[in-house]
Design a protein around this motif. Structure first.
Motif, short mmCIF file in Angstrom:
data_model
loop_
_atom_site.label_atom_id
_atom_site.label_comp_id
_atom_site.label_asym_id
_atom_site.label_seq_id
_atom_site.Cartn_x
_atom_site.Cartn_y
_atom_site.Cartn_z
N SER A 141 0.85 -1.19 0.00
CA SER A 141 0.00 0.00 0.00
C SER A 141 0.88 1.24 0.00
O SER A 141 2.07 1.18 0.34
CB SER A 141 -0.93 0.02 1.23
OG SER A 141 -0.16 0.08 2.42
N GLY A 142 0.29 2.36 -0.40
CA GLY A 142 1.08 3.58 -0.43
C GLY A 142 0.27 4.78 -0.89
O GLY A 142 -0.94 4.70 -1.13
N LEU A 143 0.96 5.89 -0.99
CA LEU A 143 0.36 7.16 -1.42
C LEU A 143 1.13 7.70 -2.61
O LEU A 143 2.32 7.42 -2.78
CB LEU A 143 0.40 8.18 -0.29
CG LEU A 143 -0.38 7.85 0.99
CD1 LEU A 143 -0.08 8.90 2.06
CD2 LEU A 143 -1.87 7.77 0.72
N TYR A 144 0.44 8.48 -3.43
CA TYR A 144 1.12 9.15 -4.53
C TYR A 144 0.66 10.60 -4.61
O TYR A 144 -0.43 10.96 -4.18
CB TYR A 144 0.88 8.43 -5.86
CG TYR A 144 -0.55 8.41 -6.34
CD1 TYR A 144 -1.13 9.52 -6.95
CD2 TYR A 144 -1.33 7.26 -6.20
CE1 TYR A 144 -2.43 9.49 -7.40
CE2 TYR A 144 -2.64 7.23 -6.64
CZ TYR A 144 -3.19 8.35 -7.25
OH TYR A 144 -4.48 8.33 -7.69
N TRP A 145 1.52 11.42 -5.17
CA TRP A 145 1.22 12.84 -5.39
C TRP A 145 1.46 13.14 -6.86
O TRP A 145 2.53 12.84 -7.42
CB TRP A 145 2.12 13.72 -4.53
CG TRP A 145 1.89 15.19 -4.74
CD1 TRP A 145 0.71 15.86 -4.70
CD2 TRP A 145 2.89 16.17 -5.05
NE1 TRP A 145 0.89 17.21 -4.95
CE2 TRP A 145 2.22 17.43 -5.17
CE3 TRP A 145 4.27 16.12 -5.21
CZ2 TRP A 145 2.90 18.60 -5.46
CZ3 TRP A 145 4.95 17.29 -5.51
CH2 TRP A 145 4.26 18.53 -5.62
N ARG A 146 0.47 13.73 -7.51
CA ARG A 146 0.50 13.97 -8.94
C ARG A 146 0.36 15.47 -9.18
O ARG A 146 -0.75 15.98 -9.37
CB ARG A 146 -0.65 13.20 -9.58
CG ARG A 146 -0.45 12.82 -11.01
CD ARG A 146 -1.35 11.68 -11.44
NE ARG A 146 -2.64 11.67 -10.77
CZ ARG A 146 -3.47 10.61 -10.76
NH1 ARG A 146 -3.11 9.50 -11.36
NH2 ARG A 146 -4.63 10.66 -10.17
N PRO A 147 1.47 16.25 -9.19
CA PRO A 147 1.37 17.70 -9.39
C PRO A 147 0.94 18.08 -10.80
O PRO A 147 0.36 19.13 -11.01
CB PRO A 147 2.78 18.19 -9.08
CG PRO A 147 3.65 17.02 -9.37
CD PRO A 147 2.86 15.81 -9.00
N LEU A 148 1.24 17.21 -11.77
CA LEU A 148 0.87 17.43 -13.17
C LEU A 148 0.25 16.15 -13.72
O LEU A 148 0.52 15.06 -13.21
CB LEU A 148 2.10 17.81 -14.00
CG LEU A 148 2.84 19.10 -13.61
CD1 LEU A 148 4.14 19.21 -14.39
CD2 LEU A 148 1.95 20.31 -13.85
N PRO A 149 -0.57 16.23 -14.75
CA PRO A 149 -1.18 15.02 -15.30
C PRO A 149 -0.18 13.95 -15.69
O PRO A 149 -0.48 12.76 -15.59
CB PRO A 149 -1.95 15.55 -16.52
CG PRO A 149 -2.27 16.96 -16.19
CD PRO A 149 -1.08 17.45 -15.43
#
Length: 284
Positions: free
Chosen positions: A245-253
């Motif tokens: 499991s984890g998290l992601y950050w998407r500043p741009l598409p």
């Protein structure tokens, strides 16, 4: 000596169920602007490979550092490795790909000789054998709400000389996904990999099944989560299940950063692993 071309057999075996599953494809062509399709979907992290396929002219770079516990049943037990994958969109609904891992030299105390003096580490280090492969669309419409893809790949015999007993390792996977709403997705893999092309190599082969859920946690789609359960099976080891499991950050598409952690669900499958990386997509 009789040889079997497992890679071809795997493709034929997977093609049958793939075509059957493809009949459930959503034929609507207005799904391309949904966040699940439009925003980057890398093949990392975890064991699940996404059904997402790049269009011709697009390419995607995925890189990250992963560290595995000594008892880990996935990855490189007791080691840390940089993983790098290059994906290139090709014509006729084909995506070409190459994955190269770099195994770091273990840190901390060095092993001791029989006299109690530190010795030089002699295990494998450096570049691991290169994996090359291709995704083939089995569904009728690319990036539809329901999608089926066949992946065929192979580990080559190159890499650092410290990696002993190198063999060609062909493999194949059936990749299936179901979009939930406009932003969430459920994806699953079923695959097999063996050592060499000989029939006896299938006895050392490994099966893999995965099921993963991913999607955003915020209305802006910038922050999201990834959750996966998987299991590997070998004749000598039996079933070895685990979770990631984890998290992601998407500043741009087309840009995504992620951090993950995983662990086996049984003692034999134990082994804590953590990782982090980034993925970037280029081209329209």
């Amino acid at each position: 000596m009789r040889k079997t071309i497992l890679l071809t057999a795997a493709g034929l075996t997977l093609a049958g169920p793939a075509r059957t599953l493809a009949q459930t494809t959503d034929y609507r062509l207005d799904n391309g602007d949904s966040p699940f399709v439009r925003l980057i979907r890398p093949d990392r992290p975890g064991q699940t490979i996404t059904t997402n396929m790049l269009y011709p002219g697009q390419f995607q770079l995925e890189t990250g550092l992963n560290s595995y516990d000594r008892t880990s049943s996935v990855g490189y037990a007791g080691r840390s490795a940089w993983g790098n994958t290059l994906r290139v969109g090709f014509f006729n609904h084909i995506e070409l790909r190459a994955t190269q891992n770099y195994l770091l030299t273990p840190g901390g105390a060095r092993p001791l000789s029989s006299e109690g003096a530190p010795t030089t580490y002699t295990g494998p280090t450096g570049f691991a054998p290169l994996n090359v492969g291709a995704k083939f669309l089995a569904s009728t419409v690319q990036n539809s709400r329901s999608q089926v893809v066949v992946l065929l790949d192979m580990n080559l015999r190159n890499g650092d000389a410290s990696f002993g007993e190198k063999q060609y390792e062909p493999g194949g996977r059936l990749l299936v996904s179901q979009q939930i709403g406009q932003r969430f997705g459920l994806e699953g893999n079923f695959g097999f990999r063996q050592r060499g092309f000989k029939a006896e190599g299938t006895k050392q082969g490994q099966y893999l099944t995965t099921l993963a859920l991913n999607g955003p946690l915020t209305a802006s789609n910038h922050l999201g989560f990834f959750a996966e359960t998987y299991a590997t099976w070998q004749r000598q080891q039996g079933w070895l299940p685990g979770v990631t499991s984890g998290l992601y950050w998407r500043p741009l598409p087309g840009l995504r950063f992620d951090v993950t952690a995983g662990h086996g669900l049984t003692g034999a499958a134990g082994g804590f692993n953590i990782g982090g990386g980034l993925s970037a997509r280029f081209g329209k």
